[in-house]
Scaffold this motif. Sequence first.
Motif, short mmCIF file in Angstrom:
data_model
loop_
_atom_site.label_atom_id
_atom_site.label_comp_id
_atom_site.label_asym_id
_atom_site.label_seq_id
_atom_site.Cartn_x
_atom_site.Cartn_y
_atom_site.Cartn_z
N GLN A 136 92.67 62.14 59.30
CA GLN A 136 91.46 61.01 58.95
C GLN A 136 90.38 60.73 60.63
N GLU B 15 90.75 57.10 51.72
CA GLU B 15 90.20 56.26 52.38
C GLU B 15 90.41 54.71 52.15
N SER C 58 87.45 55.38 57.48
CA SER C 58 88.61 55.86 57.54
C SER C 58 88.77 57.11 56.20
N VAL C 59 88.45 58.34 56.54
CA VAL C 59 87.82 58.99 56.20
C VAL C 59 88.17 60.36 56.25
N GLU C 60 88.53 61.47 55.28
CA GLU C 60 89.04 62.08 55.73
C GLU C 60 88.14 63.44 56.08
N TYR D 24 83.49 62.87 56.05
CA TYR D 24 83.35 63.44 57.16
C TYR D 24 82.22 63.14 57.30
#
Length: 333
Positions: free
Chosen positions: A137, A161, A178-180, A184
């Motif tokens: 992430q 997320e 917070s992202v993959e 993103y």
Amino acid sequence: LRVYAMTKHSLNFLGLNNKLNDENVLYKNFRGMQIWKDNRPSYLTFDTMNIGNGPYGSIVNENFLISHLLEQIKDRNVDFLISDELTNIHNEQGKGVDLEFADKQKIEAGLVVASDGGNSIVAKKIGVYKYGSSHNQRGLVAHLQTYGHNDFAFQKFFNKEVLGILPMSYNRSSIVWSVEPDYYEKIINLDESEFIDELNTKVQSQNNISVAQNAPFIKPPIFSKLLSKRVAFPLNTMWLETYSKGNVAFIGDAAHSIHPMLGQGLNLGISDASVLDDLITEQLSRGANIAQSYYLDEYKVRSMAKNQAFHGLVEMLKIMYFNDNRVIDGVRD
């Protein structure tokens, strides 16, 4: 862009309590935190107003924090030495540490406290092994103008997320999203209007929130304008096999790092420093030499136990919230 959610203990240890002012955009008290998951009925609310115990924590801007710390050491016996790359360390327990740098500068010390980040050169030089893994992430950080409730911190989970919102002033918030990697790439390339719309859609879609709980659900703020660039950093978990070796101690990110979902990374590092400070003070008060490093064994025991327990809590929350398993969702709710 960095801001930190700091506990009372951290503020006290750094001497910040008497410096802070609610009118200063660089600092903001907040009274509680709310945690929930998208499309689920349950939520957690921690509200200090219900127990009359002062603020839950304080949001402090990184630049303000650094400026304060530099000011604090002006009148103390501290020398700043800026040198080239560290090339060698001779670290013999009970006899101190010798450091050598690429510019031929040499330093001798009874104790070296390494706080040189997650890729600690000191740890590599003295052979302390690092464990860890990537969360796959990125943490996207930005400051935004807001309106609505702004004396709470918010944490909203999705299957893959998590979005954290920290209040900076009455109409300004910081986010850590917070992202993959694929998602993103999508949101980092949106224009401002599209990004604001995407963010508000994510935050405001409470869906199945149940009102039949002890504490009312608090609506998060609505975002209206970007006040900064959007920047991102990779998210990793890391810990050293030991927090000390010979006469070298490791604190903060040099010793451990965790997912930022609870915003406690800096507080854990300050706690390391506080534990070490207490032990060094005790050592000196008895007239002992800090190069006699047996007290570092106590530092390892105290700090590693505390940090590993917190790491376990973060991993438990990841299992509870980062999933699309109905059984786990049902147990959590």
